[in-house]
Design a protein around this motif. Structure first.
Motif, PDB file in Angstrom:
ATOM      1  N   ASP A  85      27.967 -14.803 -25.565  1.00  0.00           N
ATOM      2  CA  ASP A  85      27.922 -13.628 -24.695  1.00  0.00           C
ATOM      3  C   ASP A  85      26.578 -12.907 -24.693  1.00  0.00           C
ATOM      4  O   ASP A  85      26.415 -11.922 -23.974  1.00  0.00           O
ATOM      5  N   SER A  86      25.599 -13.384 -25.485  1.00  0.00           N
ATOM      6  CA  SER A  86      24.248 -12.818 -25.388  1.00  0.00           C
ATOM      7  C   SER A  86      23.709 -13.144 -23.999  1.00  0.00           C
ATOM      8  O   SER A  86      23.912 -14.252 -23.493  1.00  0.00           O
ATOM      9  N   LEU A  95      21.662 -17.796 -31.619  1.00  0.00           N
ATOM     10  CA  LEU A  95      21.973 -16.758 -30.641  1.00  0.00           C
ATOM     11  C   LEU A  95      23.484 -16.814 -30.428  1.00  0.00           C
ATOM     12  O   LEU A  95      24.070 -17.894 -30.346  1.00  0.00           O
ATOM     13  N   THR A  96      24.109 -15.662 -30.328  1.00  0.00           N
ATOM     14  CA  THR A  96      25.568 -15.608 -30.302  1.00  0.00           C
ATOM     15  C   THR A  96      26.141 -15.640 -28.888  1.00  0.00           C
ATOM     16  O   THR A  96      25.484 -15.244 -27.916  1.00  0.00           O
ATOM     17  N   PRO A 103      24.792 -15.453 -19.374  1.00  0.00           N
ATOM     18  CA  PRO A 103      25.443 -15.196 -20.672  1.00  0.00           C
ATOM     19  C   PRO A 103      25.649 -16.525 -21.409  1.00  0.00           C
ATOM     20  O   PRO A 103      26.005 -17.527 -20.793  1.00  0.00           O
ATOM     21  N   PHE A 137      15.282 -13.403 -24.884  1.00  0.00           N
ATOM     22  CA  PHE A 137      16.405 -12.589 -25.344  1.00  0.00           C
ATOM     23  C   PHE A 137      15.842 -11.448 -26.169  1.00  0.00           C
ATOM     24  O   PHE A 137      15.109 -11.676 -27.138  1.00  0.00           O
ATOM     25  N   GLU A 138      16.143 -10.228 -25.767  1.00  0.00           N
ATOM     26  CA  GLU A 138      15.694  -9.022 -26.466  1.00  0.00           C
ATOM     27  C   GLU A 138      14.189  -9.043 -26.755  1.00  0.00           C
ATOM     28  O   GLU A 138      13.744  -8.744 -27.854  1.00  0.00           O
ATOM     29  N   VAL A 166      20.709 -14.083 -21.767  1.00  0.00           N
ATOM     30  CA  VAL A 166      19.358 -14.628 -21.868  1.00  0.00           C
ATOM     31  C   VAL A 166      18.795 -14.820 -20.471  1.00  0.00           C
ATOM     32  O   VAL A 166      19.541 -14.996 -19.507  1.00  0.00           O
ATOM     33  N   ASP A 182      27.990 -19.758 -29.341  1.00  0.00           N
ATOM     34  CA  ASP A 182      26.875 -19.619 -30.270  1.00  0.00           C
ATOM     35  C   ASP A 182      26.017 -20.877 -30.157  1.00  0.00           C
ATOM     36  O   ASP A 182      26.549 -21.979 -29.973  1.00  0.00           O
TER      37      ASP A 182
END
Length: 190
Positions: free
Chosen positions: A38-39, A35-36, A17, A55-56, A41, A21
């Motif tokens: 708590d995203s 990227l914020t 996590p 990421f995503e 990766v 940011d």
């Protein structure tokens, strides 16, 4: 073992996590995005002074100075003393280029033979402009913008350098003969 080799060995393939940011370079577009916190990766690889993360379904580069966003110790941003000589400034530029990697190839862009030249000019304003003339392994390579953005960000770490222009050219076309012997050995290309 360097700090980045340790990151690669310990965290490659792991999900982490983001602790804050963080500005990253998007792959293959070379655009800076955020990227914020708590995203989640996934660490793909650590080369030079950047870490590639997923990421995503997309890939991004995180600079070593921002490794704290992954909960790791940040690398100091390379810089030069204010009174650096012209030779030291040029060496700094080449050293930074040696920390830039095509995200798909584990050899830096200088050893790959992608960098054809570097010119440093003092502008009338007193600022310095660095122009990098480089190529890609193939005209259709989608990593040019990423490599250019990474090089630009790293070279701008020196206070004596105000602007960086990366000129991607295809004449002469790149060939594997342009790689250093070390690069050919690393990639198994003889």
């Amino acid at each position: 073992m360097s700090a980045m080799e340790q990151v690669d060995a310990l965290y490659k393939g792991q999900e982490m996590p983001l602790q804050r940011d963080v500005e990253v370079i998007s792959i293959p577009f070379g655009k800076t995005v955020t990227l914020t916190e708590d995203s989640i990766v996934s660490v793909m690889q650590a080369k030079g002074s950047t870490v590639s993360v997923a990421f995503e379904g997309r890939l991004f580069l995180i600079e070593g100075a921002n490794l704290d966003a992954l909960g790791l110790e940040s690398l100091p941003r390379p810089t030069l003393p204010e009174d650096a000589s012209e030779e030291e400034i040029e060496q700094f530029v080449w050293d930074q280029l040696r920390t830039c990697f095509d995200p798909e190839i584990p050899v830096d862009i200088v050893e790959l033979g992608l960098v054809y030249g570097c010119r440093i000019e003092r502008l009338l304003s007193g600022e310095r402009l660095v122009t990098i003339r480089m190529t890609l392994t193939a005209p259709g390579c989608g990593m040019g913008d990423v490599i250019a953005a990474d090089a630009r960000n790293k070279i701008l770490g020196a206070p004596q350098i105000s602007k960086v222009h990366v000129d991607i050219v295809f004449d002469p076309p790149w060939s594997r003969e342009m790689m250093s012997e070390e690069a050919r050995l690393e990639l198994g290309m003889f």
